[in-house]
Design an enzyme around this catalytic site. Structure first.
Site, PDB file in Angstrom:
ATOM      1  N   CYS A  52       6.726   4.296  -2.220  1.00 67.99           N
ATOM      2  CA  CYS A  52       7.252   5.547  -2.809  1.00 67.99           C
ATOM      3  C   CYS A  52       8.246   6.257  -1.886  1.00 67.99           C
ATOM      4  O   CYS A  52       9.307   6.708  -2.325  1.00 67.99           O
ATOM      5  CB  CYS A  52       6.107   6.478  -3.178  1.00 67.99           C
ATOM      6  SG  CYS A  52       4.747   6.488  -2.013  1.00 67.99           S
ATOM      7  N   HIS A  95       6.702  13.919  -3.103  1.00 66.89           N
ATOM      8  CA  HIS A  95       6.975  13.667  -1.680  1.00 66.89           C
ATOM      9  C   HIS A  95       8.300  14.332  -1.306  1.00 66.89           C
ATOM     10  O   HIS A  95       9.267  14.294  -2.073  1.00 66.89           O
ATOM     11  CB  HIS A  95       7.146  12.172  -1.412  1.00 66.89           C
ATOM     12  CG  HIS A  95       5.880  11.367  -1.485  1.00 66.89           C
ATOM     13  ND1 HIS A  95       4.634  11.899  -1.720  1.00 66.89           N
ATOM     14  CD2 HIS A  95       5.690  10.023  -1.320  1.00 66.89           C
ATOM     15  CE1 HIS A  95       3.731  10.918  -1.701  1.00 66.89           C
ATOM     16  NE2 HIS A  95       4.348   9.778  -1.469  1.00 66.89           N
TER      17      HIS A  95
HETATM   18  N1  LIG Z   1       0.090   6.655  -5.704  1.00 67.13           N
HETATM   19  C1  LIG Z   1       1.357   6.365  -5.395  1.00 67.13           C
HETATM   20  O1  LIG Z   1       2.241   7.233  -5.255  1.00 67.13           O
HETATM   21  C2  LIG Z   1       1.761   4.940  -5.195  1.00 67.13           C
HETATM   22  C3  LIG Z   1       3.089   4.671  -5.100  1.00 67.13           C
HETATM   23  C4  LIG Z   1       3.502   3.358  -4.948  1.00 67.13           C
HETATM   24  C5  LIG Z   1       2.554   2.357  -4.887  1.00 67.13           C
HETATM   25  N2  LIG Z   1       1.232   2.654  -4.964  1.00 67.13           N
HETATM   26  C6  LIG Z   1       0.285   1.541  -4.878  1.00 67.13           C
HETATM   27  O2  LIG Z   1      -0.321   1.306  -6.151  1.00 67.13           O
HETATM   28  C7  LIG Z   1      -1.671   0.896  -5.974  1.00 67.13           C
HETATM   29  C8  LIG Z   1      -2.601   1.810  -6.766  1.00 67.13           C
HETATM   30  O3  LIG Z   1      -2.399   3.129  -6.389  1.00 67.13           O
HETATM   31  P1  LIG Z   1      -3.049   4.361  -7.162  1.00 67.13           P
HETATM   32  O4  LIG Z   1      -2.521   5.531  -6.447  1.00 67.13           O
HETATM   33  O5  LIG Z   1      -2.874   4.260  -8.636  1.00 67.13           O
HETATM   34  O6  LIG Z   1      -4.617   4.164  -6.812  1.00 67.13           O
HETATM   35  P2  LIG Z   1      -5.905   4.685  -7.587  1.00 67.13           P
HETATM   36  O7  LIG Z   1      -5.654   5.957  -8.263  1.00 67.13           O
HETATM   37  O8  LIG Z   1      -7.010   4.598  -6.594  1.00 67.13           O
HETATM   38  O9  LIG Z   1      -6.148   3.562  -8.717  1.00 67.13           O
HETATM   39  C9  LIG Z   1      -6.519   2.242  -8.411  1.00 67.13           C
HETATM   40  C10 LIG Z   1      -6.556   1.429  -9.704  1.00 67.13           C
HETATM   41  O10 LIG Z   1      -6.862   0.082  -9.362  1.00 67.13           O
HETATM   42  C11 LIG Z   1      -7.984  -0.338 -10.138  1.00 67.13           C
HETATM   43  N3  LIG Z   1      -8.817  -1.324  -9.449  1.00 67.13           N
HETATM   44  C12 LIG Z   1      -9.501  -1.163  -8.301  1.00 67.13           C
HETATM   45  N4  LIG Z   1     -10.231  -2.279  -8.045  1.00 67.13           N
HETATM   46  C13 LIG Z   1      -9.976  -3.144  -9.054  1.00 67.13           C
HETATM   47  C14 LIG Z   1     -10.433  -4.453  -9.372  1.00 67.13           C
HETATM   48  N5  LIG Z   1     -11.306  -5.109  -8.605  1.00 67.13           N
HETATM   49  N6  LIG Z   1      -9.948  -5.040 -10.493  1.00 67.13           N
HETATM   50  C15 LIG Z   1      -9.116  -4.391 -11.295  1.00 67.13           C
HETATM   51  N7  LIG Z   1      -8.636  -3.141 -11.055  1.00 67.13           N
HETATM   52  C16 LIG Z   1      -9.064  -2.535  -9.948  1.00 67.13           C
HETATM   53  C17 LIG Z   1      -8.778   0.934 -10.372  1.00 67.13           C
HETATM   54  O11 LIG Z   1      -9.651   0.726 -11.453  1.00 67.13           O
HETATM   55  P3  LIG Z   1     -11.111   1.422 -11.493  1.00 67.13           P
HETATM   56  O12 LIG Z   1     -10.884   2.811 -12.010  1.00 67.13           O
HETATM   57  O13 LIG Z   1     -11.854   0.569 -12.452  1.00 67.13           O
HETATM   58  O14 LIG Z   1     -11.663   1.399 -10.105  1.00 67.13           O
HETATM   59  C18 LIG Z   1      -7.639   1.900 -10.684  1.00 67.13           C
HETATM   60  O15 LIG Z   1      -7.201   1.728 -11.994  1.00 67.13           O
HETATM   61  C19 LIG Z   1      -1.920   0.887  -4.471  1.00 67.13           C
HETATM   62  O16 LIG Z   1      -1.705  -0.409  -3.979  1.00 67.13           O
HETATM   63  C20 LIG Z   1      -0.867   1.821  -3.939  1.00 67.13           C
HETATM   64  O17 LIG Z   1      -0.504   1.530  -2.608  1.00 67.13           O
HETATM   65  C21 LIG Z   1       0.806   3.920  -5.139  1.00 67.13           C
END
Ligand SMILES: NC(=O)c1ccc[n+]([C@@H]2O[C@H](COP(=O)([O-])OP(=O)(O)OC[C@H]3O[C@@H](n4cnc5c(N)ncnc54)[C@H](OP(=O)(O)O)[C@@H]3O)[C@@H](O)[C@H]2O)c1
Length: 338
Positions: free
Chosen positions: A131, A243
Site C-alpha cells: 500500500c 496512509h
Molecule cells: N490492509 C491493507 O491495507 C493491505 C494493503 C495491501 C495488502 N494487504 C495484504 O492483504 C492481506 C490481507 O490483509 P487484510 O488487511 O485484509 O487482513 P485481514 O483483515 O486480517 O483479513 C484476512 C483475510 O484472510 C482470510 N484468511 C485467513 N486465513 C485463511 C485461510 N487459512 N484460508 C482462507 N482465508 C484465510 C481471513 O478469513 P477469516 O475471516 O475466515 O479468518 C480474512 O478474510 C495481507 O497479506 C496484507 O499484507 C493489506
C-alpha cells in the site's frame, strides 16, 4: 458474457473493499464467489448494496472454471493457494507480499507500469504492490518522466487498517481502555498504538531497516526504475484508514515547482490539492472511500541542487489495495487477456 470471480479473504479488510469496488465499478462479473478460512464458512458478506454472498472455504474450493481470483488471505495462504488457482486456469491478482519480488510475476500499478502485465502468463499470477509503495510511485511517476528521480527519502504515517481487521479492533479497544483507565494490552502491534506512534512495521532486518521499509525500496525499483534509491522510515499511527507520506525527492535534472505541479495535476489517478494558505491540503480522514492519490504541500527542497518535497495521502484499502487490484483486472479485460 461476464466472468466468474473469486474474492479470497472476503471477510477481511481488503477483501471487503474488493467486493465493494467490484460492485461500485460494475466489473463484468456473472458470478462472484466469496472465500475465506473454514471458520468463516456460511457467514454472509455484502457485495454491493443489494447482494449478499455466503462465504465458502478456500481450502476445498475448486478453481476450475473461475476466470479471476482476487487474493488477500495473507502471504502464507497465498503461497499455497494462488499457484493452485493459477494451475487451474484462474488468473490470480495477489495482494500479499508473497510473489511481489518473483521475477516471473509482474508487480503492477496500472497508471504507472501497465506494460509489465504482458508477462503475466509466465505464472498466471500478478502481484499488487504494498500500500505505501503504490501511493508513492503514483506521485513519483509523472515527476520521474520529467526529471528522473535519483533518490527518495520518505517517512510514512500508516493507518492501522494496513494491518487488517483485528488491528483496527486493537486501536479501538486500546483507545476505549485508556479512557476507562485500563492498561492497554498490545497484541497485534509491538507496542501500544492508542495515543502513540510506532516506528516499526513488520520485522527488523539485518542493517536495521524493517521489512516494510525494504519493501518500499525494492518495489519502487521493480515498478519504476531500478536506479532509484529509497530511504524509508515506516511508522504506524493511530488512524483507522488512510496512509500519509512525507516524501523528499532528489532529481537528476532541474525541475521547477510549477512544472511538477502541472505534471501531477494531469496524471490520471492523482489529485493535486495544494493551497495550504487556504487550508487546502489533504489528511487521512479526508481520503477515506476515495479512489485518488492526493498530493499536497508540494515545494522546493533548497538543500539539494534539484529537490522537491510533498505530502502524499491515499486510502490504503482502496488505491493501496483493492482498487489497484480491480484496476488490474479491468486492464486485463481491456487488453483482451481475460
Ligand atoms: N490492509 C491493507 O491495507 C493491505 C494493503 C495491501 C495488502 N494487504 C495484504 O492483504 C492481506 C490481507 O490483509 P487484510 O488487511 O485484509 O487482513 P485481514 O483483515 O486480517 O483479513 C484476512 C483475510 O484472510 C482470510 N484468511 C485467513 N486465513 C485463511 C485461510 N487459512 N484460508 C482462507 N482465508 C484465510 C481471513 O478469513 P477469516 O475471516 O475466515 O479468518 C480474512 O478474510 C495481507 O497479506 C496484507 O499484507 C493489506
Amino acid at each position: 458474457m461476464g466472468y466468474k470471480v473469486a474474492v479470497v479473504g472476503a471477510t477481511g479488510a481488503v477483501g471487503g473493499e474488493m467486493l465493494n469496488i467490484l460492485a461500485e465499478r460494475a466489473f463484468p462479473a456473472d458470478e462472484v464467489v466469496a472465500l475465506a478460512s473454514r471458520a468463516s464458512e456460511g457467514k454472509e458478506v455484502s457485495y454491493g448494496d443489494e447482494r449478499v454472498l455466503r462465504v465458502r472455504a478456500l481450502e476445498s474450493f475448486d478453481f476450475e472454471g473461475t476466470d479471476l481470483g482476487l487474493f488477500s488471505p495473507g502471504a502464507a495462504i497465498s503461497k499455497v493457494h494462488a499457484p493452485r488457482a493459477a494451475a487451474a486456469g484462474c488468473v490470480v491478482i495477489d495482494n500479499t507480499s508473497q510473489f511481489r519480488m518473483d521475477e516471473q510475476v509482474p508487480l503492477v500499478v496500472p497508471e504507472v507500469n501497465p506494460e509489465a502485465l504482458e508477462r503475466f502468463r509466465e505464472r498466471n499470477i500478478i502481484a499488487n504492490p504494498n500500500c505505501s509503495t503504490i501511493q508513492m510511485v503514483m506521485a513519483l511517476k509523472p515527476l520521474h518522466d520529467l526529471a528522473i528521480v535519483k533518490r527518495v527519502v520518505v517517512a510514512t504515517y500508516q493507518s492501522v487498517s494496513g494491518a487488517g481487521r483485528e488491528a483496527m479492533d486493537e486501536l479501538f479497544d486500546q483507545t476505549k481502555g485508556v479512557y476507562e483507565t485500563r492498561t492497554p494490552e498490545a497484541e497485534h502491534f509491538p507496542k501500544q498504538i492508542a495515543f502513540n506512534v510506532i516506528p516499526q512495521i513488520d520485522v527488523f532486518l539485518d542493517g536495521g531497516a524493517t521489512r516494510e521499509e525494504w519493501k518500499m525500496a525494492v518495489e519502487t525499483q521493480k515498478i519504476l526504475d531500478p536506479a532509484i534509491e529509497v530511504a524509508a522510515t515506516c511508522v504506524r499511527v493511530p488512524v483507522f484508514v488512510g496512509h500519509a507520506e512525507a516524501v523528499n525527492v532528489e532529481f537528476e535534472h532541474a525541475l521547477e515547482v510549477e512544472d511538477a505541479r502541472a505534471a501531477l495535476a494531469e496524471f490520471e489517478g492523482v489529485l493535486l490539492i495544494d493551497r495550504p494558505e487556504a487550508g487546502e491540503y489533504v489528511t487521512p480522514v479526508e481520503c477515506v472511500g476515495e479512489y485518488a492519490v492526493f498530493v499536497s504541500r508540494l515545494r522546493k527542497d533548497p538543500t539539494v541542487p534539484h529537490g522537491l518535497q510533498m505530502w502524499v495521502v491515499a486510502d490504503n484499502l482502496r488505491k493501496g489495495a483493492a482498487l489497484n487490484a480491480v484496476q488490474i483486472a479491468e486492464k486485463l479485460v481491456e487488453e483482451g487477456y481475460l
